[in-house]
Motif scaffolding. Structure first.
Motif, PDB file in Angstrom:
ATOM      1  N   GLU A   1      24.486 -39.870  17.984  1.00  0.00           N
ATOM      2  CA  GLU A   1      25.352 -38.938  17.667  1.00  0.00           C
ATOM      3  C   GLU A   1      25.571 -38.829  16.348  1.00  0.00           C
ATOM      4  N   GLU A   2      25.552 -37.773  16.178  1.00  0.00           N
ATOM      5  CA  GLU A   2      25.672 -37.410  14.874  1.00  0.00           C
ATOM      6  C   GLU A   2      27.309 -36.511  14.627  1.00  0.00           C
ATOM      7  N   VAL A   3      27.773 -38.101  13.081  1.00  0.00           N
ATOM      8  CA  VAL A   3      28.919 -37.087  13.244  1.00  0.00           C
ATOM      9  C   VAL A   3      29.427 -36.595  11.411  1.00  0.00           C
ATOM     10  N   LYS A   4      30.314 -36.253  11.820  1.00  0.00           N
ATOM     11  CA  LYS A   4      30.746 -35.988  10.006  1.00  0.00           C
ATOM     12  C   LYS A   4      31.847 -36.935  10.065  1.00  0.00           C
ATOM     13  N   ILE A   5      31.966 -37.832   8.593  1.00  0.00           N
ATOM     14  CA  ILE A   5      32.675 -38.714   8.782  1.00  0.00           C
ATOM     15  C   ILE A   5      33.501 -38.398   7.099  1.00  0.00           C
ATOM     16  N   GLU A   6      34.511 -38.657   6.856  1.00  0.00           N
ATOM     17  CA  GLU A   6      35.259 -38.391   5.620  1.00  0.00           C
ATOM     18  C   GLU A   6      35.029 -39.827   4.485  1.00  0.00           C
ATOM     19  N   VAL A   7      34.391 -40.437   3.931  1.00  0.00           N
ATOM     20  CA  VAL A   7      34.947 -41.977   3.263  1.00  0.00           C
ATOM     21  C   VAL A   7      35.696 -42.289   2.277  1.00  0.00           C
ATOM     22  N   TYR A   8      35.949 -42.687   2.051  1.00  0.00           N
ATOM     23  CA  TYR A   8      37.040 -43.118   0.732  1.00  0.00           C
ATOM     24  C   TYR A   8      36.646 -44.115  -0.121  1.00  0.00           C
ATOM     25  N   HIS A   9      36.159 -43.815  -1.304  1.00  0.00           N
ATOM     26  CA  HIS A   9      35.891 -44.677  -2.142  1.00  0.00           C
ATOM     27  C   HIS A   9      36.603 -46.053  -3.566  1.00  0.00           C
ATOM     28  N   LYS A  10      37.250 -46.437  -2.808  1.00  0.00           N
ATOM     29  CA  LYS A  10      38.489 -46.846  -3.322  1.00  0.00           C
ATOM     30  C   LYS A  10      38.416 -47.098  -4.926  1.00  0.00           C
ATOM     31  N   GLU A  11      37.011 -47.599  -5.211  1.00  0.00           N
ATOM     32  CA  GLU A  11      36.703 -48.216  -6.814  1.00  0.00           C
ATOM     33  C   GLU A  11      36.587 -46.431  -7.504  1.00  0.00           C
ATOM     34  N   GLU A  12      36.245 -45.520  -6.836  1.00  0.00           N
ATOM     35  CA  GLU A  12      35.762 -44.313  -7.669  1.00  0.00           C
ATOM     36  C   GLU A  12      37.089 -43.590  -7.589  1.00  0.00           C
TER      37      GLU A  12
ATOM     38  N   VAL B   1      37.323 -41.471  -4.719  1.00  0.00           N
ATOM     39  CA  VAL B   1      36.793 -40.338  -4.786  1.00  0.00           C
ATOM     40  C   VAL B   1      36.688 -40.335  -3.423  1.00  0.00           C
ATOM     41  N   THR B   2      36.758 -39.049  -2.273  1.00  0.00           N
ATOM     42  CA  THR B   2      36.495 -38.910  -0.827  1.00  0.00           C
ATOM     43  C   THR B   2      35.342 -37.818  -0.758  1.00  0.00           C
ATOM     44  N   THR B   3      33.960 -38.777   0.314  1.00  0.00           N
ATOM     45  CA  THR B   3      32.432 -37.875   0.129  1.00  0.00           C
ATOM     46  C   THR B   3      32.754 -37.625   1.939  1.00  0.00           C
ATOM     47  N   THR B   4      32.155 -36.521   1.853  1.00  0.00           N
ATOM     48  CA  THR B   4      31.634 -36.305   3.244  1.00  0.00           C
ATOM     49  C   THR B   4      30.709 -36.481   4.023  1.00  0.00           C
ATOM     50  N   LEU B   5      30.043 -37.442   5.074  1.00  0.00           N
ATOM     51  CA  LEU B   5      28.704 -38.384   5.075  1.00  0.00           C
ATOM     52  C   LEU B   5      28.398 -37.353   7.156  1.00  0.00           C
ATOM     53  N   TYR B   6      27.659 -37.450   6.689  1.00  0.00           N
ATOM     54  CA  TYR B   6      27.002 -36.579   7.966  1.00  0.00           C
ATOM     55  C   TYR B   6      25.752 -38.295   7.858  1.00  0.00           C
ATOM     56  N   VAL B   7      26.161 -39.237  10.155  1.00  0.00           N
ATOM     57  CA  VAL B   7      25.588 -40.603   9.429  1.00  0.00           C
ATOM     58  C   VAL B   7      25.276 -40.299  11.240  1.00  0.00           C
ATOM     59  N   GLU B   8      24.666 -41.289  12.055  1.00  0.00           N
ATOM     60  CA  GLU B   8      24.939 -41.665  13.040  1.00  0.00           C
ATOM     61  C   GLU B   8      26.069 -42.761  13.579  1.00  0.00           C
ATOM     62  N   GLN B   9      26.809 -42.406  14.619  1.00  0.00           N
ATOM     63  CA  GLN B   9      27.326 -43.238  15.041  1.00  0.00           C
ATOM     64  C   GLN B   9      27.114 -44.386  16.204  1.00  0.00           C
ATOM     65  N   LEU B  10      27.340 -45.013  15.671  1.00  0.00           N
ATOM     66  CA  LEU B  10      26.180 -46.579  16.165  1.00  0.00           C
ATOM     67  C   LEU B  10      27.637 -46.625  17.287  1.00  0.00           C
ATOM     68  N   SER B  11      29.079 -46.995  17.247  1.00  0.00           N
ATOM     69  CA  SER B  11      29.546 -47.624  17.481  1.00  0.00           C
ATOM     70  C   SER B  11      31.852 -46.921  17.847  1.00  0.00           C
ATOM     71  N   GLU B  12      32.737 -47.846  17.984  1.00  0.00           N
ATOM     72  CA  GLU B  12      33.573 -47.331  17.301  1.00  0.00           C
ATOM     73  C   GLU B  12      33.935 -46.590  16.299  1.00  0.00           C
ATOM     74  N   ASN B  13      33.543 -47.867  15.024  1.00  0.00           N
ATOM     75  CA  ASN B  13      33.690 -47.954  13.610  1.00  0.00           C
ATOM     76  C   ASN B  13      32.243 -48.448  12.758  1.00  0.00           C
ATOM     77  N   LYS B  14      31.438 -48.262  13.335  1.00  0.00           N
ATOM     78  CA  LYS B  14      30.121 -48.738  12.848  1.00  0.00           C
ATOM     79  C   LYS B  14      29.470 -47.706  12.377  1.00  0.00           C
ATOM     80  N   PHE B  15      28.750 -47.673  12.020  1.00  0.00           N
ATOM     81  CA  PHE B  15      27.536 -45.855  11.659  1.00  0.00           C
ATOM     82  C   PHE B  15      27.179 -46.202  11.339  1.00  0.00           C
ATOM     83  N   ARG B  16      25.519 -45.592  10.322  1.00  0.00           N
ATOM     84  CA  ARG B  16      24.068 -45.757  10.243  1.00  0.00           C
ATOM     85  C   ARG B  16      23.543 -44.759   8.922  1.00  0.00           C
TER      86      ARG B  16
END
Length: 134
Positions: free
Chosen positions: A2-13, A15-30
């Motif tokens: 399933e392709e999903v949209k997630i918001e990922v916060y980058h601690k070092e930068e 900044v938050t980016t929006t990514l379209y990813v494949e959801q492999l499990s509840e908290n695992k993505f490609r």
């Protein structure tokens, strides 16, 4: 997958980016493309996340590196978009991927068994690209 949209916060930068990813499990993505802010998140990379206080994903672990060679280049205004598109289409035909961010940064994902020397192709097309390295 399933392709999903997630918001990922980058601690070092910070900044938050929006990514379209494949959801492999509840908290695992490609990754299905490349993250502009995090050069480790490229096409095919698999990772795990946790949800932070702001309900954003934070990467906890990269579980599988991309099988592609990823390179970034600054595009110059000296060439038409069609010149760059030729390179991108050739790459795509042979199993690679390319994307342009902010209109001037090209990220290419080259299959490890790519039959052409990408530097030679760039030279032959007379594309004066500047490689962006970390």
């Amino acid at each position: 997958m399933e392709e999903v949209k997630i918001e990922v916060y980058h601690k070092e930068e910070k900044v938050t980016t929006t990514l379209y990813v494949e959801q492999l499990s509840e908290n695992k993505f490609r990754m299905i493309d490349n993250d502009f802010c995090n050069s480790k998140l490229t096409l095919g990379t698999e990772f795990e996340t946790k949800i932070n206080e702001e309900k954003k994903h934070e990467i906890t672990k990269i579980t599988k590196e991309s099988e592609f060679i990823t390179r970034r280049f600054g595009l110059t205004p000296n060439h038409k978009e069609s010149d760059y598109r030729m390179l991108g289409e050739e790459l795509t035909k042979r199993g690679g991927f390319w994307q342009v961010d902010l209109g001037s940064i090209a990220t290419v994902n080259i299959p490890k068994n790519f039959e052409f020397d990408i530097d030679q192709v760039i030279k032959e097309l007379d594309l004066k690209l500047v490689e962006i390295t970390d």
